[in-house]
Design a protein around this motif. Structure first.
Motif, PDB file in Angstrom:
ATOM      1  N   TRP A  80      44.071  35.545  55.214  1.00  0.00           N
ATOM      2  CA  TRP A  80      44.980  34.586  54.562  1.00  0.00           C
ATOM      3  C   TRP A  80      44.216  33.413  53.979  1.00  0.00           C
ATOM      4  O   TRP A  80      44.285  33.126  53.063  1.00  0.00           O
TER       5      TRP A  80
ATOM      6  N   CYS B  36      42.382  34.432  50.814  1.00  0.00           N
ATOM      7  CA  CYS B  36      43.394  34.737  49.950  1.00  0.00           C
ATOM      8  C   CYS B  36      43.321  33.172  49.210  1.00  0.00           C
ATOM      9  O   CYS B  36      43.250  33.106  47.762  1.00  0.00           O
TER      10      CYS B  36
ATOM     11  N   ALA C 288      40.239  39.417  52.157  1.00  0.00           N
ATOM     12  CA  ALA C 288      41.457  38.883  51.437  1.00  0.00           C
ATOM     13  C   ALA C 288      42.511  40.091  51.600  1.00  0.00           C
ATOM     14  O   ALA C 288      43.604  39.901  51.789  1.00  0.00           O
TER      15      ALA C 288
ATOM     16  N   ARG D   5      46.845  40.484  52.471  1.00  0.00           N
ATOM     17  CA  ARG D   5      47.294  39.747  51.459  1.00  0.00           C
ATOM     18  C   ARG D   5      48.639  40.014  51.498  1.00  0.00           C
ATOM     19  O   ARG D   5      49.495  39.134  50.871  1.00  0.00           O
TER      20      ARG D   5
END
Length: 200
Positions: free
Chosen positions: A101, A104, A171, A175
């Protein structure tokens, strides 16, 4: 929201350390390294607070452990020669979802803004107000400035840490769950194409 719970400190520290090692900003003990690590820590903090939103969640992960870095090490090609060697124990406190996360958030500034807004809205605000503290005049939460509004030096230091193509293997692991959590499953909300920082 667990927010500043000290129970999350080992997870945040280890996950930040993993990101800073996998995507270094420069040699250790340099300003660039420090700036990159600060950005990684801010992203990891937001991710950890989203992942463990209550005091009970934070306490449970402190008891059970977050799972470790094995899959992340494999995906990033940074597997240690001996994971049981002295000095490698920190890897057991790395949280795979939190790191994914955070990747991301680092790769997508608009998704990062959405994540920080979710944290700010959920963290309770008794007196004195816990971290994250204060906002600037424009509404920027100062606690996460380097994540949300990196300056030139921050961007130069985090060239690897914010590179969407380099971050993609990490990521992409979790995601979809983050997008669902933040209600950002489509680009119709005005988000940048996921994994693509238009400012880079």
């Amino acid at each position: 929201m667990a927010g500043p719970s000290t129970a999350l400190s080992p997870v945040i520290a280890a996950s930040t350390h993993w990101l800073a090692r996998a995507y270094p900003g420069g040699e250790s003990n340099t300003v660039s390294h420090t700036l990159a690590e600060l950005q990684a820590r801010q992203a990891v903090t937001v991710a950890a607070w989203l992942r463990y939103p209550t005091e009970i969640d934070a306490a449970l992960v402190a008891i059970a452990g977050p799972g470790g870095s094995a899959i992340l090490d494999w995906k990033a090609g940074s597997e240690p020669d001996d994971e049981f060697a002295d000095g490698e124990g920190w890897r057991t406190w790395v949280d795979e979802v939190v790191v994914s996360w955070a990747a991301c958030l680092l790769a997508d500034p608009l998704l990062a803004r959405r994540g920080v807004d979710a944290v700010i809205a959920a963290v309770p605000a008794p007196d004195p107000r816990p971290r994250p503290a204060g906002r600037r005049a424009a509404g920027m939460p100062t606690e996460f400035r380097r994540l949300l509004q990196p300056d030139t030096r921050d961007r130069e230091a985090a060239a690897l840490l914010r590179h969407p193509d380099l971050l993609e293997p990490i990521a992409t692991l979790h995601r979809d769950t983050l997008l669902y959590l933040l209600g950002a499953e489509t680009e119709s909300d005005g988000l940048a194409p996921l994994g693509r920082d238009r400012a880079l």
